[in-house]
Design an enzyme around this catalytic site. Sequence first.
Site, PDB file in Angstrom:
ATOM      1  N   MET A 196       0.843  -1.200   0.000  1.00 46.34           N
ATOM      2  CA  MET A 196       0.000   0.000   0.000  1.00 46.34           C
ATOM      3  C   MET A 196       0.879   1.251   0.000  1.00 46.34           C
ATOM      4  SD  MET A 196      -3.457  -0.869   1.974  1.00 46.34           S
ATOM      5  CE  MET A 196      -2.910  -0.594   3.641  1.00 46.34           C
ATOM      6  N   GLU A 248      11.868  -0.449   5.113  1.00 47.16           N
ATOM      7  CA  GLU A 248      12.813  -1.572   4.954  1.00 47.16           C
ATOM      8  C   GLU A 248      12.110  -2.931   4.957  1.00 47.16           C
ATOM      9  OE1 GLU A 248      16.136  -1.351   4.368  1.00 47.16           O
ATOM     10  OE2 GLU A 248      15.977   0.846   4.342  1.00 47.16           O
ATOM     11  N   HIS A 259       9.201  -3.631   3.474  1.00 47.92           N
ATOM     12  CA  HIS A 259       8.808  -3.860   2.073  1.00 47.92           C
ATOM     13  C   HIS A 259      10.039  -4.197   1.225  1.00 47.92           C
ATOM     14  CE1 HIS A 259       5.544  -0.918   3.393  1.00 47.92           C
ATOM     15  NE2 HIS A 259       4.846  -1.945   2.980  1.00 47.92           N
ATOM     16  N   GLN A 286     -10.505  -2.657   1.859  1.00 49.47           N
ATOM     17  CA  GLN A 286     -10.060  -3.343   3.069  1.00 49.47           C
ATOM     18  C   GLN A 286     -10.075  -2.426   4.290  1.00 49.47           C
ATOM     19  OE1 GLN A 286      -6.135  -4.249   1.243  1.00 49.47           O
ATOM     20  NE2 GLN A 286      -5.271  -3.722   3.235  1.00 49.47           N
ATOM     21  N   GLY A 294       4.562 -10.487   3.854  1.00 40.35           N
ATOM     22  CA  GLY A 294       5.306 -10.414   5.112  1.00 40.35           C
ATOM     23  C   GLY A 294       4.630 -11.152   6.260  1.00 40.35           C
ATOM     24  N   ASP A 296       2.038  -9.434   8.856  1.00 40.69           N
ATOM     25  CA  ASP A 296       0.587  -9.598   8.738  1.00 40.69           C
ATOM     26  C   ASP A 296       0.315 -11.100   8.667  1.00 40.69           C
ATOM     27  OD1 ASP A 296      -0.544  -6.646   7.981  1.00 40.69           O
ATOM     28  OD2 ASP A 296       1.477  -6.949   7.245  1.00 40.69           O
ATOM     29  N   GLN A 330      -3.128 -12.364   7.477  1.00 42.95           N
ATOM     30  CA  GLN A 330      -3.288 -12.083   6.041  1.00 42.95           C
ATOM     31  C   GLN A 330      -2.515 -13.101   5.201  1.00 42.95           C
ATOM     32  OE1 GLN A 330      -2.982  -8.046   4.178  1.00 42.95           O
ATOM     33  NE2 GLN A 330      -0.904  -8.678   3.754  1.00 42.95           N
ATOM     34  N   ARG A 335       2.366   2.903   9.324  1.00 49.65           N
ATOM     35  CA  ARG A 335       1.584   3.682  10.290  1.00 49.65           C
ATOM     36  C   ARG A 335       2.423   4.203  11.464  1.00 49.65           C
ATOM     37  NH1 ARG A 335      -2.668  -0.388   8.796  1.00 49.65           N
ATOM     38  NH2 ARG A 335      -4.430   0.803   7.977  1.00 49.65           N
TER      39      ARG A 335
HETATM   40  P1  AMP Z   1       1.373  -2.933   3.487  1.00 55.86           P
HETATM   41  O1  AMP Z   1       1.999  -1.939   2.592  1.00 55.86           O
HETATM   42  O2  AMP Z   1       1.405  -2.546   4.919  1.00 55.86           O
HETATM   43  O3  AMP Z   1       0.025  -3.398   3.012  1.00 55.86           O
HETATM   44  O4  AMP Z   1       2.303  -4.223   3.420  1.00 55.86           O
HETATM   45  C1  AMP Z   1       2.682  -4.800   2.205  1.00 55.86           C
HETATM   46  C2  AMP Z   1       3.447  -6.063   2.500  1.00 55.86           C
HETATM   47  O5  AMP Z   1       4.589  -5.752   3.283  1.00 55.86           O
HETATM   48  C3  AMP Z   1       2.638  -7.092   3.283  1.00 55.86           C
HETATM   49  O6  AMP Z   1       2.925  -8.387   2.786  1.00 55.86           O
HETATM   50  C4  AMP Z   1       3.162  -6.915   4.688  1.00 55.86           C
HETATM   51  O7  AMP Z   1       3.050  -8.076   5.485  1.00 55.86           O
HETATM   52  C5  AMP Z   1       4.616  -6.583   4.423  1.00 55.86           C
HETATM   53  N1  AMP Z   1       5.223  -5.873   5.560  1.00 55.86           N
HETATM   54  C6  AMP Z   1       4.764  -4.767   6.175  1.00 55.86           C
HETATM   55  N2  AMP Z   1       5.562  -4.439   7.211  1.00 55.86           N
HETATM   56  C7  AMP Z   1       6.533  -5.371   7.253  1.00 55.86           C
HETATM   57  C8  AMP Z   1       7.665  -5.592   8.103  1.00 55.86           C
HETATM   58  N3  AMP Z   1       7.950  -4.789   9.129  1.00 55.86           N
HETATM   59  N4  AMP Z   1       8.449  -6.660   7.850  1.00 55.86           N
HETATM   60  C9  AMP Z   1       8.175  -7.493   6.803  1.00 55.86           C
HETATM   61  N5  AMP Z   1       7.136  -7.336   5.968  1.00 55.86           N
HETATM   62  C10 AMP Z   1       6.326  -6.290   6.186  1.00 55.86           C
END
Ligand code: AMP
Length: 281
Positions: A30, A35, A37, A61, A147, A150, A153, A187
């Site tokens: 999103m 780091e 991502h 979502q 990741g 989550d 998820q 966040r």
């Molecule tokens: P988001 O942008 O928050 O929707 O996350 C996109 C992807 O990045 C999802 O697969 C998350 O699980 C993963 N992600 C977010 N934060 C982390 C983190 N601290 N370590 C590893 N993966 C992450």
Amino acid sequence: METIRSLKRMQKRAFRHKREGSVIGFVPTMGFLHEGHLSLMKLARKRCDVLVASIFVNPTQFGSNEDLCTYPRDFTRDESFCEKANVDIIFYPEFESMYTDDASVWVNEEALSGGLCGASRPDHFRGVCTVVTKLFNLVQPDLAVFGEKDAQQLRIIERMVRDLDFPVEIVRGSIVREPDGLAMSSRNKYLSATQRKEALCLRRSLDKVVEQFKEGERDATVLRQVVVDLIASVPSAELDYAEVVDDGSLAEVEKIEGDVLMALAVKFGAVRLIDNTILYP
Ligand code: AMP
């Protein structure tokens, strides 16, 4: 690196790469990248010829009282992260083009989605499964990295891919943390200085659980209470949930006999953070 905004163009490009025999790796996000991502992108990069990262703040979502409008966005910053990870294509769909006004087909996972985050975010995983399905159809990935942060998820996506026969390998990426232990999240930026300090309670409570687990504690109620008590002692924190669940079914457990997931969500004002650890007996 190229940015594609049109859905049709993305899909055409993906089919071209497939025809040429390229392996497509995919990291859906999103945006407001960090780091965490980046680590997923690096993991995918090693295993593919064409690396696609998507940036889309998916409205379906978010609940009506959630932070869709204020979710952090900074495309220029995201571009430089993608450059660093050697991304080939940023798929940055035009917001209006992803859902038609009368969209009426949803992808619903019905066994793993009700508890944990699903309990306080009722339609969240329906939105996640639907957007991931759409993105898979548009990007045609051979593998996609999600990741462990989550955790629910990730398991729901794995189940969706299994049950609906998506020809995609789901790869798990470990949680990336700030040096002091806070799990990286887009966040985190919205935490005040005090909340940022106090947000360490998520990791601390998980560490305490792991410690007691290593000492032999197998009663889930006792371990859960460790988290509840620690979070209650932090002034700016409000516990959403702390659960010990079976790592496969995500059903609550009483005695820990197989692998379990200890997961929690904590609110700091309007900011809701999640974290988890797996306990292996
Ligand atoms: P988001 O942008 O928050 O929707 O996350 C996109 C992807 O990045 C999802 O697969 C998350 O699980 C993963 N992600 C977010 N934060 C982390 C983190 N601290 N370590 C590893 N993966 C992450």
